[in-house]
Design a protein around this motif. Structure first.
Motif, PDB file in Angstrom:
ATOM      1  N   ILE A  40       1.696  17.833  -6.974  1.00  0.00           N
ATOM      2  CA  ILE A  40       1.240  16.505  -7.403  1.00  0.00           C
ATOM      3  C   ILE A  40       0.889  16.503  -8.892  1.00  0.00           C
ATOM      4  O   ILE A  40       1.277  15.599  -9.627  1.00  0.00           O
ATOM      5  N   ALA A  78      -5.444  16.705   3.483  1.00  0.00           N
ATOM      6  CA  ALA A  78      -5.880  15.348   3.115  1.00  0.00           C
ATOM      7  C   ALA A  78      -6.882  15.416   1.962  1.00  0.00           C
ATOM      8  O   ALA A  78      -6.803  14.628   1.011  1.00  0.00           O
ATOM      9  N   ARG A  81      -4.845  16.410  -1.234  1.00  0.00           N
ATOM     10  CA  ARG A  81      -4.008  15.302  -1.728  1.00  0.00           C
ATOM     11  C   ARG A  81      -4.868  14.225  -2.377  1.00  0.00           C
ATOM     12  O   ARG A  81      -4.578  13.756  -3.469  1.00  0.00           O
ATOM     13  N   ASN A  82      -5.959  13.842  -1.696  1.00  0.00           N
ATOM     14  CA  ASN A  82      -6.849  12.814  -2.253  1.00  0.00           C
ATOM     15  C   ASN A  82      -7.329  13.198  -3.630  1.00  0.00           C
ATOM     16  O   ASN A  82      -7.288  12.403  -4.566  1.00  0.00           O
ATOM     17  N   HIS A  83      -7.803  14.427  -3.731  1.00  0.00           N
ATOM     18  CA  HIS A  83      -8.378  14.848  -5.003  1.00  0.00           C
ATOM     19  C   HIS A  83      -7.308  14.941  -6.086  1.00  0.00           C
ATOM     20  O   HIS A  83      -7.512  14.474  -7.213  1.00  0.00           O
ATOM     21  N   ILE A  85      -4.446  13.342  -6.279  1.00  0.00           N
ATOM     22  CA  ILE A  85      -3.947  12.012  -6.654  1.00  0.00           C
ATOM     23  C   ILE A  85      -5.006  11.258  -7.468  1.00  0.00           C
ATOM     24  O   ILE A  85      -4.674  10.583  -8.448  1.00  0.00           O
ATOM     25  N   ASP A  86      -6.282  11.401  -7.097  1.00  0.00           N
ATOM     26  CA  ASP A  86      -7.340  10.790  -7.918  1.00  0.00           C
ATOM     27  C   ASP A  86      -7.263  11.303  -9.353  1.00  0.00           C
ATOM     28  O   ASP A  86      -7.378  10.541 -10.305  1.00  0.00           O
ATOM     29  N   ARG A  87      -7.089  12.605  -9.504  1.00  0.00           N
ATOM     30  CA  ARG A  87      -6.977  13.185 -10.850  1.00  0.00           C
ATOM     31  C   ARG A  87      -5.782  12.623 -11.594  1.00  0.00           C
ATOM     32  O   ARG A  87      -5.854  12.307 -12.780  1.00  0.00           O
ATOM     33  N   ARG A  89      -4.219   9.785 -11.134  1.00  0.00           N
ATOM     34  CA  ARG A  89      -4.407   8.379 -11.490  1.00  0.00           C
ATOM     35  C   ARG A  89      -5.432   8.226 -12.615  1.00  0.00           C
ATOM     36  O   ARG A  89      -5.441   7.217 -13.301  1.00  0.00           O
ATOM     37  N   ALA A  90      -6.326   9.183 -12.748  1.00  0.00           N
ATOM     38  CA  ALA A  90      -7.358   9.092 -13.793  1.00  0.00           C
ATOM     39  C   ALA A  90      -6.839   9.568 -15.145  1.00  0.00           C
ATOM     40  O   ALA A  90      -7.506   9.411 -16.160  1.00  0.00           O
ATOM     41  N   GLY A 147       2.912  12.277  -5.178  1.00  0.00           N
ATOM     42  CA  GLY A 147       1.856  11.436  -5.730  1.00  0.00           C
ATOM     43  C   GLY A 147       2.367  10.424  -6.744  1.00  0.00           C
ATOM     44  O   GLY A 147       1.638  10.029  -7.643  1.00  0.00           O
ATOM     45  N   LEU A 148       3.612   9.992  -6.609  1.00  0.00           N
ATOM     46  CA  LEU A 148       4.167   9.048  -7.585  1.00  0.00           C
ATOM     47  C   LEU A 148       3.507   7.677  -7.432  1.00  0.00           C
ATOM     48  O   LEU A 148       3.274   7.216  -6.327  1.00  0.00           O
ATOM     49  N   SER A 149       3.235   7.030  -8.562  1.00  0.00           N
ATOM     50  CA  SER A 149       2.610   5.713  -8.540  1.00  0.00           C
ATOM     51  C   SER A 149       3.682   4.632  -8.411  1.00  0.00           C
ATOM     52  O   SER A 149       4.872   4.902  -8.563  1.00  0.00           O
TER      53      SER A 149
ATOM     54  N   TYR B  18      -2.937   3.609   0.698  1.00  0.00           N
ATOM     55  CA  TYR B  18      -3.938   4.593   0.287  1.00  0.00           C
ATOM     56  C   TYR B  18      -3.496   6.004   0.707  1.00  0.00           C
ATOM     57  O   TYR B  18      -3.516   6.937  -0.092  1.00  0.00           O
ATOM     58  N   GLY B  21      -0.636   7.136  -1.266  1.00  0.00           N
ATOM     59  CA  GLY B  21      -1.111   7.587  -2.581  1.00  0.00           C
ATOM     60  C   GLY B  21      -0.632   6.763  -3.751  1.00  0.00           C
ATOM     61  O   GLY B  21      -0.876   7.128  -4.901  1.00  0.00           O
ATOM     62  N   THR B  22       0.014   5.630  -3.496  1.00  0.00           N
ATOM     63  CA  THR B  22       0.645   4.876  -4.585  1.00  0.00           C
ATOM     64  C   THR B  22      -0.304   3.948  -5.332  1.00  0.00           C
ATOM     65  O   THR B  22       0.060   3.433  -6.377  1.00  0.00           O
ATOM     66  N   LEU B  25      -5.803   3.567  -9.635  1.00  0.00           N
ATOM     67  CA  LEU B  25      -7.111   4.195  -9.431  1.00  0.00           C
ATOM     68  C   LEU B  25      -8.158   3.215  -8.886  1.00  0.00           C
ATOM     69  O   LEU B  25      -8.867   3.534  -7.934  1.00  0.00           O
ATOM     70  N   ARG B  28      -7.581   2.532  -5.314  1.00  0.00           N
ATOM     71  CA  ARG B  28      -7.850   3.753  -4.536  1.00  0.00           C
ATOM     72  C   ARG B  28      -9.344   3.910  -4.292  1.00  0.00           C
ATOM     73  O   ARG B  28      -9.783   4.211  -3.196  1.00  0.00           O
ATOM     74  N   ARG B  49      -2.743   8.754   8.367  1.00  0.00           N
ATOM     75  CA  ARG B  49      -2.710  10.202   8.074  1.00  0.00           C
ATOM     76  C   ARG B  49      -1.951  10.943   9.160  1.00  0.00           C
ATOM     77  O   ARG B  49      -1.188  11.861   8.887  1.00  0.00           O
ATOM     78  N   PRO B 202     -13.606  10.148 -10.612  1.00  0.00           N
ATOM     79  CA  PRO B 202     -12.377  10.598  -9.959  1.00  0.00           C
ATOM     80  C   PRO B 202     -11.975  12.025 -10.341  1.00  0.00           C
ATOM     81  O   PRO B 202     -11.145  12.625  -9.672  1.00  0.00           O
ATOM     82  N   THR B 203     -12.561  12.564 -11.394  1.00  0.00           N
ATOM     83  CA  THR B 203     -12.109  13.876 -11.856  1.00  0.00           C
ATOM     84  C   THR B 203     -12.881  15.019 -11.215  1.00  0.00           C
ATOM     85  O   THR B 203     -12.509  16.168 -11.350  1.00  0.00           O
TER      86      THR B 203
END
Lengths: 181, 219
Positions: A40, A78, A81-83, A85-87, A89-90, A147-149, B18, B21-22, B25, B28, B49, B202-203
């Motif tokens: 990702i 999960a 992936r969440n973490h 993808i959050d990174r 997107r940030a 993790g593509l937007s 969600y 993942g698209t 931020l 999300r 999921r 988010p980081t």
């Protein structure tokens, strides 16, 4: 569920503040979770930071894991992936897509991945993917795994963002119908 | 609630997107907040999921560098030095607003097996938070006792900063008290609240200003 899910057992032991079992959990799962973050984030050092954060969250939140609701590895992936993808997107907008050429190759190559997906319990979803238009199946797979937007997907497939969004929604709906059939 | 041509209710679409993942931020983070507050939405997310989970088989294993487990353990299980508490405390906060720390009022009592309690305060801050750690149940509870709720689109995020280590996110504190399992609350660790974007930074590292804090220690 736990007898056939050793990872779940390790998470439950970790929830009991057992540092040795936490190490065993790391040894059993870190390569998979590093693979997720790397796929990702496409940046080794950031993927290392992400894995560190993921295992920190696992140690702190292991008590929230419910073995009756999810397999251990599914729960861990999960979180990863969440973490990741959050990174992603940030990140500042300028960094998005700077590696898109490499990413594109990785996400479009159907060969080994399609074969891996065709194994075991993954066979059913692979069959349902077969029923989708190839471009939409590829967009959904690229979004989930890489993790593509929406921006990136619409650029790659050269369609407007709204079109991409309804492609994906229709594709997901069709997948759901197929999986529940 | 069905959008034309989509044949998917808006909430279900949000849950699916969600998990896929698209989402950008902001959306999300809004979805993550919804998972915590809305059990029906959380169930939709869980169902998606399960549906997409088999794709996980396509992630290839890559061995992480050999030192990574040591780094994780050093962060989670620090050896808190007793005497140099305030030195390490300053070091620990690193990127946070160190100037604000001078005026932090620390109020901590430590009795076993009574819970460890602390009041998080900051210079010129109307905000106050009460923290209580149950050493038997291994549960940390933090609630806002004074001051306003976070402004719209923001959250108060709670961090634990083991002495000499980087901050670790615990969660966001809203109107209800935040109760979270925590294996230990080591002496010399700092509890801190920063103002972050909705759903928390988010980081995984604090980005907003430090508001209130307290150091855990025997008084």
């Amino acid at each position: 569920m736990m007898p056939d899910d050793p990872i779940a057992g390790l998470i439950v032991a970790t929830a009991g503040a057992d540092r040795n079992e936490f190490r065993n959990l790391y040894r059993a799962t870190s390569a998979k979770l590093f693979g997720v973050c790397l796929r990702i984030l496409k940046d080794r050092s950031e993927a290392e930071d992400a894995v560190q954060e993921v295992f920190t969250r696992v140690w702190l939140n292991a008590r929230r894991y419910d073995a009756a609701r999810a397999r251990g590895m599914t729960w861990l992936i999960a979180i990863a992936r969440n973490h990741a993808i959050d990174r992603l997107r940030a990140r500042p907008a300028a960094r998005e897509g700077d590696d898109s050429a490499i990413a594109e190759i990785a996400d479009r190559a159907p060969g080994p991945e399609a074969q891996v997906v065709a194994r075991g319990e993954a066979r059913r979803i692979a069959d349902c993917f077969e029923g989708l238009e190839p471009a939409r199946a590829e967009a959904i797979r690229g979004a989930y795994l890489g993790g593509l937007s929406y921006e990136e997907l619409s650029r790659r497939h050269d369609v407007p963002m709204n079109t991409m969004r309804s492609w994906l929604r229709r594709g997901l709906m069709k997948l759901k119908e197929c999986l529940e059939a | 609630m069905t959008e034309a041509g989509e044949h998917m209710p808006e909430r279900e679409a949000l849950a699916a997107e969600y998990v896929l993942g698209t989402l950008p931020l902001a959306e999300r983070l809004a979805a993550e907040a919804l998972i915590d507050s809305d059990a029906a939405f959380a169930a939709l997310v869980e169902a998606w999921r399960d549906r997409l989970g088999p794709l996980n088989a396509a992630y290839v294993e890559v061995a992480p560098p050999p030192g990574l487990l040591d780094r994780i353990e050093a962060r989670l299980f620090p050896q808190a030095p007793r005497k140099r508490r305030f030195l390490t405390f300053r070091g620990a906060l690193g990127g946070l607003a160190v100037a604000a720390l001078a005026a932090i009022v620390v109020s901590v009592t430590l009795m076993r097996p009574a819970p460890i309690t602390a009041t998080l305060t900051g210079a010129g801050q109307p905000l106050m938070m009460a923290a209580s750690y149950d050493t038997r149940a291994h549960e940390l509870t933090v609630r806002r006792t004074e001051g306003p709720a976070a402004e719209a689109g923001k959250d108060y995020e709670l961090w634990i900063i083991p002495a000499g280590q980087a901050p670790i996110s615990i969660g966001v504190v809203r109107d209800a008290a935040l109760s979270i399992p925590l294996q230990e609350l080591p002496e010399g660790a700092t509890l801190a609240i920063t103002l972050e974007t909705l759903g928390g930074s988010p980081t995984g590292a604090p980005q907003g200003p430090l508001l209130v804090a307290a150091v855990i220690g025997d008084s």
